[in-house]
Design an enzyme around this catalytic site. Structure first.
Site: not given
Lengths: 357, 358
Positions: B30, B39, B142, B183, B185, B225, B266-268, B295, B298, B358
């Site tokens: 997303d 990316r 999300k 989520e 984070e 998440k 997964s973060g970094g 979820s 990257r 993001y």
């Protein structure tokens, strides 16, 4: 951690886990002097120390009963009493692998400006008192918060005050080596249906666990003593499976898995009702990451009391009645209760409107 | 109940449970247009619609990959895109047994008076947007809230604002048929140790679940998440077992069993790190009444992206890389990952970008 891990942490975790052993539960024998007086009066027994001592001796020396108990909650007077042979009650319990616990709250007081809602007192010198109780052999404590259901109850104030009170009590206990049993009792009084009880119970428990987190309580070293989710006392009854479903759903939505065990209060339920409902919960085929057991007062002692009636010659029969209830509830914690133990007495409702401890 | 049971209740419960199926997880595809641009530029590909579409087609049409996925989170543009042959992506996913999801937040804004802390926006007209997304085939949503660790962070304000925002978003989703992924984070940036991360994570999650209860959210129809509990990016690394222990304990202390699954971000972390940590959690012998799955954005796409390089002739290679990561993470949800999954270039590459936006 966000949890306080003091010098008693490992012991607290171990004790809480032991109390939650499947097949065992708690006898709540912590009636204050005033309350036990009412029980004794109902069987025409005088409320003097020797009678209070005799009743508790009857219970604690019931052959084989202790094997079904992991803990007994005591009132302060009882913590220091002995059998007629001179053996401290605490030792009787310890020798039978039953952990002594202690009621540490000092009753409820009304919240001004509410419709008869209450908060619980007992904080003054609580830390010091816990240390004394620990020295005397206690390893867990109990503090009863009370909420009620009404058109505008429980109020946000009442929920906040009682949740905060439970959390302060809990952390002070843990600082001093006692596993806190957290008891937010939502009274059955009223004509509300089971869904309202469920909604209130979930709201209350959510507030309680937020407060426990705020106060850095180590959940692995606590137990929860909630009401079962039932219709109000003035409402039509529902079958045990209904009570089980609503109760377990409420707990699944609010009680983190770190809590090792949930030990239900019986409220005004008869001995039989309480056992059958507990059994239904344990039979429910749904994921329950905490054990579901009992911490019953009236629902373990009612028929025993009536059978004893204060007479020495009835002790053996009374002890048999007590053993029967202990065994029945032990089976209920395993979902194996087949029903049909002691007759009439066990089915007698113990509900009293506006019951005051 | 203290929770709201609307007309979608049963469907929400079923969908949330399905997403938590052991052996499956979520592909977070997303990335907003701006983010996917970064990316693409890292592999020298122009950020135009056809390239964004081509990348997602590569992923969704990877032979054999969809069976390892229970859901894919999409950006709004992607929800309405099709394969080169004209098949709507939503149908590709559905045919593959994968639930389409949709990112509904509109990014973060700073909270004045704080040290760079943020809240998330996107509540305006959210109900209508959810209805439209549901009509287009989405079944979950999300919303990313972001917190950070610092000397005075996260502040009580940041915790309260983000928890409240997540709860409002969640109930609006449920009113409109979408399972909300919650989520919160907590960024990995910083020199703090794992205990500090655990402490903050527990505080944040406790606030989230109190807020969800206050807002009458049906927990059985939600997913969480969260970040894994790890040392800060500038602190010494620890073993996967330690990450597993601290993470699962934090969840045990805060997450009610009614929530069917945890889908970690997964973060970094590198692709391999993320998989190995997830695997360690699932091997842990302790109380876990919710399934623990992934979820990943990257951490599922990094080596795939590098292998593709924007070139058609690289598609099979790229899809093989993607399949390998999907399979590896599927195994990790079962605690059976053996490690070293056809390590492509980039699988071990840390994906941490300081103060990642993001």
């Amino acid at each position: 951690m966000s949890a306080f891990v003091g010098k008693y942490a490992e012991e607290l975790i171990k004790t809480a886990k032991y109390i939650a052993t499947p097949g065992k539960g708690i006898l709540a024998a912590d009636e204050s002097t005033g309350t036990i007086g009412k029980r004794l009066a109902s069987i025409n027994v005088e409320n003097i120390e020797s009678n209070r001592q005799a009743l508790r001796e009857l219970l604690f020396t019931s052959p084989s009963a202790l094997s079904f108990l992991s803990g007994v909650i005591l009132f302060e007077e009882t913590l220091y009493q002995k059998t007629s042979d001179g053996k401290p009650f605490v030792e009787v319990l310890q020798e039978n692998n039953v952990i002594p616990g202690i009621k540490v709250d000092k009753g409820t007081v009304e919240l001004a400006g509410t419709n008869g809602e209450t908060t619980t007192q007992g904080f003054d010198s609580l830390g010091t008192r816990c240390q004394q109780y620990y020295k005397a052999g206690a390893r867990f404590a109990k503090w009863r918060a009370v909420l009620k259901i009404g058109p505008t109850e429980p109020s946000e104030l009442s929920i906040q005050q009682n949740a905060q009170g439970l959390a302060r009590y809990a952390i002070i206990c843990q600082e001093n080596g006692l596993v806190p049993i957290v008891e937010p009792e939502v009274l059955t009084d009223g004509d509300h249906d089971i869904k309202i009880c469920a909604a209130v119970t979930e709201r209350v428990l959510a507030a309680v666990y937020k407060a426990l987190n705020d106060h850095h309580v180590l959940l692995e070293g606590t137990l929860l003593k909630p009401n079962m989710v039932t219709p109000g006392s003035d409402s039509p009854k529902v079958p045990p499976e209904g009570i089980a479903e609503y109760t377990v759903a409420a707990l699944r939505r609010t009680v983190p898995p770190a809590v090792p065990g949930i030990v239900f209060l019986s409220g005004g339920q008869s001995e039989k009702e309480a056992t059958v409902n507990l059994n239904a919960m344990n039979k429910l085929d749904v994921l329950k990451p905490w054990t579901l057991s009992f911490s019953f007062g009236r629902a373990l002692q009612q028929s025993t009391l009536k059978t004893w009636a204060g007479k020495k010659e009835n002790v053996e029969k009374a002890q048999a009645a007590f053993l029967a209830r202990c065994k029945a509830n032990s089976e209920a914690t395993l979902g194996k209760y087949a029903g049909g133990s002691v007759g009439d007495l066990a089915s007698q409702s113990l509900y009293e409107k506006g019951y005051k401890y | 109940m203290s929770c709201y049971r609307g007309k979608y209740a049963d469907e929400l419960i079923a969908n949330a449970a399905y997403i938590g199926t052991p052996g499956k997880g979520i592909l977070a595809a997303d990335e907003s247009t701006g983010t996917i641009g970064k990316r693409l530029s890292s592999i020298n590909v122009e950020n135009i619609e056809s390239n964004r579409r081509a990348l997602r087609e590569l992923l969704f049409c990877t032979p054999g990959a969809l069976k390892y996925l229970s859901g894919v989170i999409l950006f709004e543009e992607t929800l309405y895109q099709k394969t080169a042959a004209g098949k709507p992506f939503v149908d590709v996913l559905k045919d593959g047994g994968v639930l389409p999801g949709i990112k509904v937040d509109k990014g973060t804004v700073e909270l004045a008076g704080t040290n760079g802390e943020t809240t998330t926006q996107g509540l305006d007209g959210l109900a209508q947007r959810c209805q439209q997304y549901y009509a287009a085939g989405a079944r979950f949503a999300k919303w990313r809230a972001v917190l950070k660790i610092g000397p005075n962070e996260p502040s009580q304000l940041a915790i309260n604002e983000n928890a409240n925002g997540l709860a409002r978003y969640a109930i609006i989703c449920q009113e409109n048929g979408l399972v909300p992924i919650v989520e919160p984070e907590i960024l990995v940036d910083g020199p703090h140790d794992i205990n500090k991360c655990a402490d903050v994570t527990e505080r944040v999650l406790a606030a989230c679940y109190k807020a969800l209860n206050d807002h009458h959210v049906l927990l059985e129809g939600t997913l969480l998440k969260p970040n894994m509990v790890t040392p800060g990016s500038d602190a010494a690394k620890v073993a996967p077992e330690v990450i597993a222990e601290h993470t699962v304990r934090a969840l045990q202390r805060t997450m009610p069993p009614a929530v069917p699954a945890v889908v970690f971000l997964s973060g970094g972390q590198s692709e391999e790190e993320a998989t190995v940590n997830l695997n360690a959690m699932n091997k842990l012998k302790t109380k876990k009444p919710w399934s623990l799955t992934f979820s990943f954005g990257r951490a599922l796409q990094q080596s795939t992206l590098k292998a593709w390089g924007g070139k058609d002739e690289n598609i099979p290679k790229a899809q093989a890389a993607f399949l390998a990561r999907c399979k590896a993470n599927s195994e990790a949800t079962l605690g059976t990952y053996q490690g070293g999954a056809a390590l492509s270039e980039g699988a071990s590459e840390s994906l941490h970008v300081k103060d990642y936006k993001y």
